[in-house]
Scaffold this motif. Sequence first.
Motif, short mmCIF file in Angstrom:
data_model
loop_
_atom_site.label_atom_id
_atom_site.label_comp_id
_atom_site.label_asym_id
_atom_site.label_seq_id
_atom_site.Cartn_x
_atom_site.Cartn_y
_atom_site.Cartn_z
N GLY A 167 -55.60 -9.71 21.67
CA GLY A 167 -56.51 -8.75 22.30
C GLY A 167 -55.98 -7.33 22.33
O GLY A 167 -56.66 -6.43 22.86
N TYR A 168 -54.78 -7.09 21.77
CA TYR A 168 -54.20 -5.75 21.79
C TYR A 168 -53.62 -5.42 20.42
O TYR A 168 -53.33 -6.30 19.61
N ARG A 169 -53.47 -4.15 20.18
CA ARG A 169 -52.79 -3.67 18.98
C ARG A 169 -51.99 -2.42 19.33
O ARG A 169 -52.42 -1.61 20.16
N PHE A 170 -50.83 -2.30 18.72
CA PHE A 170 -49.99 -1.14 18.98
C PHE A 170 -50.30 -0.03 17.99
O PHE A 170 -50.51 -0.27 16.80
N THR A 171 -50.33 1.18 18.49
CA THR A 171 -50.55 2.36 17.65
C THR A 171 -49.38 3.32 17.85
O THR A 171 -48.65 3.25 18.84
N ARG A 172 -49.21 4.20 16.88
CA ARG A 172 -48.24 5.30 16.98
C ARG A 172 -48.98 6.56 16.54
O ARG A 172 -49.43 6.65 15.41
N SER A 173 -49.07 7.52 17.42
CA SER A 173 -49.84 8.72 17.10
C SER A 173 -49.03 9.73 16.31
O SER A 173 -49.52 10.82 16.01
N GLY A 174 -47.81 9.39 15.94
CA GLY A 174 -46.98 10.32 15.16
C GLY A 174 -45.75 9.64 14.62
O GLY A 174 -45.54 8.44 14.79
N VAL A 175 -44.93 10.43 13.96
CA VAL A 175 -43.66 9.98 13.38
C VAL A 175 -42.54 10.79 14.01
O VAL A 175 -42.70 11.99 14.27
N THR A 176 -41.42 10.16 14.26
CA THR A 176 -40.30 10.84 14.91
C THR A 176 -39.85 12.04 14.10
O THR A 176 -39.45 11.89 12.94
N PRO A 177 -39.91 13.24 14.66
CA PRO A 177 -39.43 14.42 13.91
C PRO A 177 -37.92 14.34 13.75
O PRO A 177 -37.21 13.80 14.59
N SER A 178 -37.42 14.86 12.64
CA SER A 178 -35.98 14.89 12.42
C SER A 178 -35.36 15.90 13.36
O SER A 178 -35.91 16.96 13.63
N THR A 179 -34.17 15.57 13.88
CA THR A 179 -33.47 16.44 14.82
C THR A 179 -32.41 17.24 14.06
O THR A 179 -31.54 16.65 13.43
N LYS A 180 -32.50 18.56 14.14
CA LYS A 180 -31.52 19.41 13.49
C LYS A 180 -30.92 20.35 14.52
O LYS A 180 -31.63 20.99 15.28
N PHE A 181 -29.59 20.41 14.55
CA PHE A 181 -28.91 21.29 15.48
C PHE A 181 -28.41 22.53 14.74
O PHE A 181 -27.86 22.43 13.64
N GLY A 182 -28.58 23.69 15.37
CA GLY A 182 -28.14 24.94 14.77
C GLY A 182 -26.63 25.07 14.80
O GLY A 182 -25.90 24.30 15.43
N LEU A 183 -26.15 26.12 14.12
CA LEU A 183 -24.71 26.36 14.03
C LEU A 183 -24.11 26.59 15.41
O LEU A 183 -23.02 26.08 15.72
N LEU A 184 -24.80 27.35 16.27
CA LEU A 184 -24.27 27.64 17.60
C LEU A 184 -24.12 26.36 18.41
O LEU A 184 -23.10 26.15 19.09
#
Length: 609
Positions: A167-184
């Motif tokens: 009676g249920y279904r799982f959805t995902r409204s997006g995709v995990t964005p990649s995490t990038k850290f700056g030089l600082l």
Amino acid sequence: MRLGRQAKTPFPDRYNGWRVIRTHGRVFGIPPTADEVRLLAEERLFDHPAVKCAATLPAMQALIDAHDPAEDTPEAVARRDGYDVVRFRGAYHAIPHGSGPVDLDFPADRSAAGVVSAASLGGVDEKYKAIAAGRPVEFAGWLPVYVGSGNCGAHPQFGHTQSPPAGYRFTRSGVTPSTKFGLLTRMIALAGPRPLRLWFTLCSIVRFPFAFVRPRKGVTLAARWRVLVAAVTMFLLLVRKGCRPLAAARFIVSRHLQSQLLVGGKHDLVFLTSMPYTFGQNPWVIEVEDPTTLFYPLIQNGHTCDMDVRERPVYGIVKTLLEADHCRAILTHMKSSARLISALFDSETIRKKVVYAPLGVRLPARFQPHDEEPADAPIDLLFINSWCQVAENFFVRGGLDVLEAFAQIRQKYPNVRLTLRTSLPDIADHYHRVLADGWVRVIDRFLTPEEMAELHARSHIFLLPAARVHIVSLLQAMSYGLAVVGSDGWGMEEYLEDGRNGLVVRGRHGVASWADEEAGVLRENYETMYTADPVVVAGIVEAVSRLVEDRELRRRLGRTARADVETTYNLGNWNRGMKAAFDLALGATDPRAAVAPVESGNRLGSLVR
């Protein structure tokens, strides 16, 4: 012979349109059809199905020359009402109409687009029809906030979302964005954890107000408004309930605004994993193993042995959050957690939301039968670190005790071998000598699911003398018919019964972990795990000795454990418990009709009252 300067042997960056990379002692080839930037950012080089691997550059070039481009192109095989079916890499995928381009090589993309996969055309038709009719539940484990929380949203504990309850279904409204850290940020990280924590706190405070207007793909104006209203409403509610304004603000910031915006659209129900990362913009259900994760990151596991949780500012905040109308149910696979949560918050409103059901895993076709073998045949012990493979978790899983015990076992039984599936942290020279002197194999590389299955099925005894239960590792070992040697750490004996489906080693309870039923707190002290415990070591030696000398005992424990998974700790039973939580959350269950708490791990799906 005198040698001088020589020309450097060039290594090409590309070959026939493929990106060629030399790393980890191998040569990898990324086809032009793959998303190269994303593949490298998400560290999928070693397990992506489109990537080829070879020992040398000429061998890689030969693989590329022999490659058939059709392998990387989905083949349309059928068209149905509302979806198209394609065959790709040996499987069939039902792609809903209107989903747009989908990279079928990324499971997260398939989930986000609602793609249903199966081994046959008939299987995918049947599976899609059953799921498509279900009521949607947004699975929030893909949110970036979970990546920084041990990536628990991708933990195998939540693999059951691939097979939703009836009676249920799982959805995902997006995709995990990649995490990038700056030089600082990277430079500040070198200064240590305290400056880094202060830096992230400052960045969060500064970014918070600007995030509502910053352009962000997939975030609508309506979602921004909903999230803003939810954040302000939560802050006012917390202050009205007596929470300190600064503590309330800190808690709201810790929910990670970007993640809240990504799931800011209107959903009937959102399914959270382990931590209540939400502003309450949608009704939600959370699945937890223990009550401590409800307070993360302000209270963390392993540090609660002497903590008065009720005196912490975050206690009142979380209690208010769980009592709010948008919190609909709290699902747990631990009876102890159901009792602890009820005692900790001392709230009838929260107690009515708690649902217990034992966790389930799939039963593999191949398993360890413990057949008759020569007396001197090898007996394989298996120790596995946590899913996320953080080297420090080697200690929390009891790795030092395993090495100390194996040094003694090896002297008694030369045919016993030990496999450590782990990255090793810094350990004393004494343990390196144990590794060198005995028959010990250390596997610290990525293993495919097939390789992990092979490793389990070929082993005989599974060692888990951990500080506390690690439910997926335990159930998987049981499902493969291994003779499990576990500890008496918190939660372990809810699933492992000494002498029936495994052996329990004493020494963790009351030292590394225990349930404080009066306070409602899971007490944990992981500091005790950084040195070997003589009591635990002696218990491991005794348990393994029994299993080595008595093959019939190994066989009986392994078969009983596998039978328990088949009859009780299976996905069918777990899905009935999850369905009870979703029904409660969406008003399909009358809370007054709930039954009493279960007293046996072999009974299913009661609402804890």
